[in-house]
Design an enzyme around this catalytic site. Sequence first.
Site, PDB file in Angstrom:
ATOM      1  CG  HIS A  62      -1.958  -1.136   1.094  1.00  0.00           C
ATOM      2  ND1 HIS A  62      -3.269  -0.963   0.701  1.00  0.00           N
ATOM      3  CD2 HIS A  62      -1.794  -2.472   1.274  1.00  0.00           C
ATOM      4  CE1 HIS A  62      -3.873  -2.145   0.658  1.00  0.00           C
ATOM      5  NE2 HIS A  62      -2.983  -3.077   1.010  1.00  0.00           N
ATOM      6  CG  HIS A 115      -5.325  -5.628   7.561  1.00  0.00           C
ATOM      7  ND1 HIS A 115      -5.165  -6.919   7.115  1.00  0.00           N
ATOM      8  CD2 HIS A 115      -4.485  -4.867   6.811  1.00  0.00           C
ATOM      9  CE1 HIS A 115      -4.265  -6.927   6.134  1.00  0.00           C
ATOM     10  NE2 HIS A 115      -3.837  -5.691   5.934  1.00  0.00           N
TER      11      HIS A 115
END
Length: 256
Positions: A62, A115
């Site tokens: 990411h 997460h």
Amino acid sequence: MAALQIEQFSCRSDNYGVLIHDPETGATASIDAPEEGPILDALKRTGWSLSHVLVTHHHFDHVEANMALKKAFGATIIGPKNEKNEIPGIDQRVGEGDEFQFGSYTVKVIETPGHTLDHISYYLPQAMTAFTADTLFALGCGRVFEGTPVQMHQSLQKLSALPEETTIYCGHEYTKANADFAVTVDPENRALRERSSHIHSLRAAGKPTLPTTIGIEKATNPFLRADDRKIRIHLGMEDATDAEVFTEIRLRKDNF
Ligand code: ZN
Ligand code: FE
């Protein structure tokens, strides 16, 4: 206010890149920075010039292109506070309830840990759109790596409280595997069965299954349906708390 323009494209093995563009001001943001090449291609294709990177969490898939995008465009990098795994090139640290301007749009920050502990989601109420990365997926949710299942459940409940028409963009194309799992915990859900077969045909044709909406997810995503009576009966957990039911569903998915 001119309608927000959105360009979604695949990158890495199963990530999505997303560009958002405000035609009124020219502001353009990349949601996360999974991979430089496909992001540059998308900018070329659209003719947009990058002004921001909105980072959701510190995982490598990411943030890999953060520094390259910052160097090439002088883009402002906005992301979560994280002392342990600092977001590369971060200029502005944001957390729960923070708001900032992206062109003519207001962006609201929703902390969605589970997460990772630093995971945040971005919500643009005027565009009825949210970017939930690796927290909420179509028919699924992210694996719980740093947080606890209870934390993940609370994060998903926050997203679930957004208006049903809200369009949701996610970090990965995991929908087919999620669908195959979802039918095992919610086998009597007709909307889920129909969606699952639609997803299978989309993927067979090489098409994306995203974006989705909060309304669609609430009707079919078992991770948002821990309060559903039929799911509870199916799991033999009629008297358990929603968090306990969620935890059981997450555990089953990990072992699916
Ligand atoms: Zn991740
Ligand atoms: Fe990811």
